[in-house]
Design a protein around this motif. Structure first.
Motif, PDB file in Angstrom:
ATOM      1  N   SER A   1     -21.321 -10.624 127.439  1.00  8.96           N
ATOM      2  CA  SER A   1     -22.538 -11.085 127.794  1.00  8.96           C
ATOM      3  C   SER A   1     -23.739 -10.423 127.634  1.00  8.96           C
ATOM      4  O   SER A   1     -24.591 -10.196 127.316  1.00  8.96           O
ATOM      5  CB  SER A   1     -22.458 -11.645 129.219  1.00  8.96           C
ATOM      6  N   LEU A   2     -23.058  -9.085 127.649  1.00  3.25           N
ATOM      7  CA  LEU A   2     -24.297  -7.366 127.552  1.00  3.25           C
ATOM      8  C   LEU A   2     -24.390  -7.301 126.379  1.00  3.25           C
ATOM      9  O   LEU A   2     -25.671  -7.374 125.565  1.00  3.25           O
ATOM     10  CB  LEU A   2     -23.836  -6.434 128.388  1.00  3.25           C
ATOM     11  N   GLY A   3     -23.478  -7.725 125.574  1.00  2.86           N
ATOM     12  CA  GLY A   3     -24.032  -8.067 123.966  1.00  2.86           C
ATOM     13  C   GLY A   3     -24.625  -9.447 123.053  1.00  2.86           C
ATOM     14  O   GLY A   3     -25.248  -8.855 122.560  1.00  2.86           O
ATOM     15  N   LEU A   4     -24.276  -9.931 124.136  1.00  7.65           N
ATOM     16  CA  LEU A   4     -24.800 -11.342 123.715  1.00  7.65           C
ATOM     17  C   LEU A   4     -26.228 -11.123 124.266  1.00  7.65           C
ATOM     18  O   LEU A   4     -26.881 -11.539 123.508  1.00  7.65           O
ATOM     19  CB  LEU A   4     -24.193 -12.692 124.082  1.00  7.65           C
ATOM     20  N   GLY A   5     -26.483 -10.149 125.592  1.00  9.56           N
ATOM     21  CA  GLY A   5     -27.765 -10.410 125.919  1.00  9.56           C
ATOM     22  C   GLY A   5     -28.742  -9.006 125.108  1.00  9.56           C
ATOM     23  O   GLY A   5     -29.986  -9.731 125.321  1.00  9.56           O
ATOM     24  N   ALA A   6     -28.004  -8.530 124.512  1.00 11.31           N
ATOM     25  CA  ALA A   6     -28.868  -7.691 123.638  1.00 11.31           C
ATOM     26  C   ALA A   6     -29.802  -8.387 122.606  1.00 11.31           C
ATOM     27  O   ALA A   6     -30.470  -8.500 121.908  1.00 11.31           O
ATOM     28  CB  ALA A   6     -27.770  -6.390 123.553  1.00 11.31           C
ATOM     29  N   TRP A   7     -28.520  -9.151 122.229  1.00 14.24           N
ATOM     30  CA  TRP A   7     -29.185  -9.340 120.787  1.00 14.24           C
ATOM     31  C   TRP A   7     -29.863 -10.095 121.178  1.00 14.24           C
ATOM     32  O   TRP A   7     -31.051 -10.670 119.789  1.00 14.24           O
ATOM     33  CB  TRP A   7     -28.054 -10.731 120.003  1.00 14.24           C
ATOM     34  N   GLN A   8     -30.100 -11.135 122.302  1.00 11.80           N
ATOM     35  CA  GLN A   8     -30.787 -11.866 123.458  1.00 11.80           C
ATOM     36  C   GLN A   8     -32.535 -11.310 122.779  1.00 11.80           C
ATOM     37  O   GLN A   8     -33.341 -12.092 122.361  1.00 11.80           O
ATOM     38  CB  GLN A   8     -30.967 -13.095 124.032  1.00 11.80           C
ATOM     39  N   ARG A   9     -32.547 -10.256 123.333  1.00 15.57           N
ATOM     40  CA  ARG A   9     -33.448  -9.502 123.872  1.00 15.57           C
ATOM     41  C   ARG A   9     -34.483  -8.380 122.416  1.00 15.57           C
ATOM     42  O   ARG A   9     -35.261  -8.893 122.113  1.00 15.57           O
ATOM     43  CB  ARG A   9     -33.102  -7.973 124.559  1.00 15.57           C
ATOM     44  N   ARG A  10     -33.162  -8.988 121.118  1.00 16.67           N
ATOM     45  CA  ARG A  10     -33.406  -8.084 120.044  1.00 16.67           C
ATOM     46  C   ARG A  10     -34.723  -9.330 119.565  1.00 16.67           C
ATOM     47  O   ARG A  10     -35.459  -8.560 119.047  1.00 16.67           O
ATOM     48  CB  ARG A  10     -32.756  -7.812 119.784  1.00 16.67           C
ATOM     49  N   LEU A  11     -34.092 -10.359 119.518  1.00 19.46           N
ATOM     50  CA  LEU A  11     -35.094 -11.653 118.704  1.00 19.46           C
ATOM     51  C   LEU A  11     -35.956 -11.713 119.597  1.00 19.46           C
ATOM     52  O   LEU A  11     -36.919 -12.192 119.129  1.00 19.46           O
ATOM     53  CB  LEU A  11     -33.561 -12.386 118.788  1.00 19.46           C
ATOM     54  N   LEU A  12     -36.009 -12.469 121.070  1.00 26.92           N
ATOM     55  CA  LEU A  12     -37.449 -11.998 121.379  1.00 26.92           C
ATOM     56  C   LEU A  12     -38.003 -11.241 121.187  1.00 26.92           C
ATOM     57  O   LEU A  12     -39.595 -11.978 120.786  1.00 26.92           O
ATOM     58  CB  LEU A  12     -36.955 -12.327 123.523  1.00 26.92           C
ATOM     59  N   ARG A  13     -37.640  -9.917 120.737  1.00 25.70           N
ATOM     60  CA  ARG A  13     -38.593  -8.834 121.014  1.00 25.70           C
ATOM     61  C   ARG A  13     -39.031  -9.345 119.203  1.00 25.70           C
ATOM     62  O   ARG A  13     -40.652  -9.033 118.960  1.00 25.70           O
ATOM     63  CB  ARG A  13     -38.042  -7.704 120.548  1.00 25.70           C
ATOM     64  N   ARG A  14     -38.610  -9.876 118.218  1.00 28.55           N
ATOM     65  CA  ARG A  14     -39.074  -9.741 117.331  1.00 28.55           C
ATOM     66  C   ARG A  14     -39.663 -10.978 117.087  1.00 28.55           C
ATOM     67  O   ARG A  14     -41.018 -10.820 116.916  1.00 28.55           O
ATOM     68  CB  ARG A  14     -37.606 -10.040 116.426  1.00 28.55           C
ATOM     69  N   GLU A  15     -39.307 -12.319 118.162  1.00 29.48           N
ATOM     70  CA  GLU A  15     -40.259 -13.476 118.143  1.00 29.48           C
ATOM     71  C   GLU A  15     -41.568 -12.540 118.930  1.00 29.48           C
ATOM     72  O   GLU A  15     -42.978 -13.428 118.069  1.00 29.48           O
ATOM     73  CB  GLU A  15     -39.932 -14.314 118.760  1.00 29.48           C
ATOM     74  N   LEU A  16     -41.372 -11.996 119.411  1.00 28.42           N
ATOM     75  CA  LEU A  16     -43.124 -11.566 120.796  1.00 28.42           C
ATOM     76  C   LEU A  16     -43.643 -10.598 119.172  1.00 28.42           C
ATOM     77  O   LEU A  16     -45.604 -10.523 119.389  1.00 28.42           O
ATOM     78  CB  LEU A  16     -42.544 -11.061 121.510  1.00 28.42           C
ATOM     79  N   GLU A  17     -43.389  -9.908 118.184  1.00 34.37           N
ATOM     80  CA  GLU A  17     -44.303  -8.818 117.995  1.00 34.37           C
ATOM     81  C   GLU A  17     -44.920  -9.755 116.637  1.00 34.37           C
ATOM     82  O   GLU A  17     -45.672  -9.477 116.211  1.00 34.37           O
ATOM     83  CB  GLU A  17     -43.038  -7.662 117.416  1.00 34.37           C
ATOM     84  N   ALA A  18     -43.465 -10.797 116.195  1.00 35.30           N
ATOM     85  CA  ALA A  18     -44.657 -11.407 115.074  1.00 35.30           C
ATOM     86  C   ALA A  18     -45.543 -12.630 115.690  1.00 35.30           C
ATOM     87  O   ALA A  18     -45.940 -13.458 115.148  1.00 35.30           O
ATOM     88  CB  ALA A  18     -43.558 -12.389 114.301  1.00 35.30           C
TER      89      ALA A  18
END
Length: 189
Positions: free
Chosen positions: A149-166
């Motif tokens: 769960s923590l690993g998938l949460g980190a993956w989701q946060r990384r994708l969200l940050r990438r979307e927010l930066e773009a």
């Protein structure tokens, strides 16, 4: 048979009590009177949970539909609880644990067309671990589940940050983390 859409919405309502209380009573009676091994108890509890969840869902849907129709025909407005609540305007924190939608997205990305089989085996494995009569196996599986769960949460946060930066619109698997389906303000991470 139960549907995920219903139980995702009913998870934090009193409907879950009508599911879990008889489920625990069934399992206690099964252990006390059954004399079966741990895996047979687990399979019986799993079959009961699927059938009982389907029956509870059917009765709950009928009750909620009758209640809604009665409110509409009497000219009154539906309950205040059913009114839509506006989403908060402020920026939302990024999730620590993945959302339900992201679990589906991750299984689809990792297993492709075998997503359904992998998801069913994953749930079956953890369901059966809880019936195994060893504390070390239980805590090991629980630790593994927290780690995943923590690993998938980190993956989701990384994708969200990438979307927010773009400044792009997040995909459907990422939108639920924001708490709103509409526009998001930029947050600093």
């Amino acid at each position: 048979m139960p549907t995920e859409q219903f139980w995702n919405l009913a998870r934090f309502t009193p409907i879950t009590l009508t599911f879990w209380i008889p489920g625990f009573i069934f399992y206690d009676c099964l252990v006390y009177f059954g004399g079966l091994s741990w895996w047979q108890n687990g399979l019986a509890a799993m079959a009961f949970a699927a059938l009982w969840a389907g029956l509870v869902e059917r009765v709950s849907r009928r009750y909620l539909a009758r209640r809604r129709m009665r409110a509409l025909t009497e000219g009154g407005t539906p309950d205040a609880q059913e009114a839509r609540v506006p989403s908060p305007a402020g920026p939302q924190k990024l999730p620590v644990f993945p959302t339900h939608e992201f679990w589906d997205y991750a299984f689809a990305r990792l297993f492709g067309r075998a997503k359904g089989v992998a998801s069913a085996l994953f749930e079956f494995m953890f369901f059966m671990v809880f019936f195994y009569p060893s504390v070390s196996v239980f805590f090991g599986a629980f630790s593994l589940l927290v780690g995943i769960s923590l690993g998938l949460g980190a993956w989701q946060r990384r994708l969200l940050r990438r979307e927010l930066e773009a400044d792009a619109q997040p995909g459907p698997a990422l939108v639920e983390a924001s708490g709103s389906g509409g526009s998001r303000s930029r947050t600093t991470a």
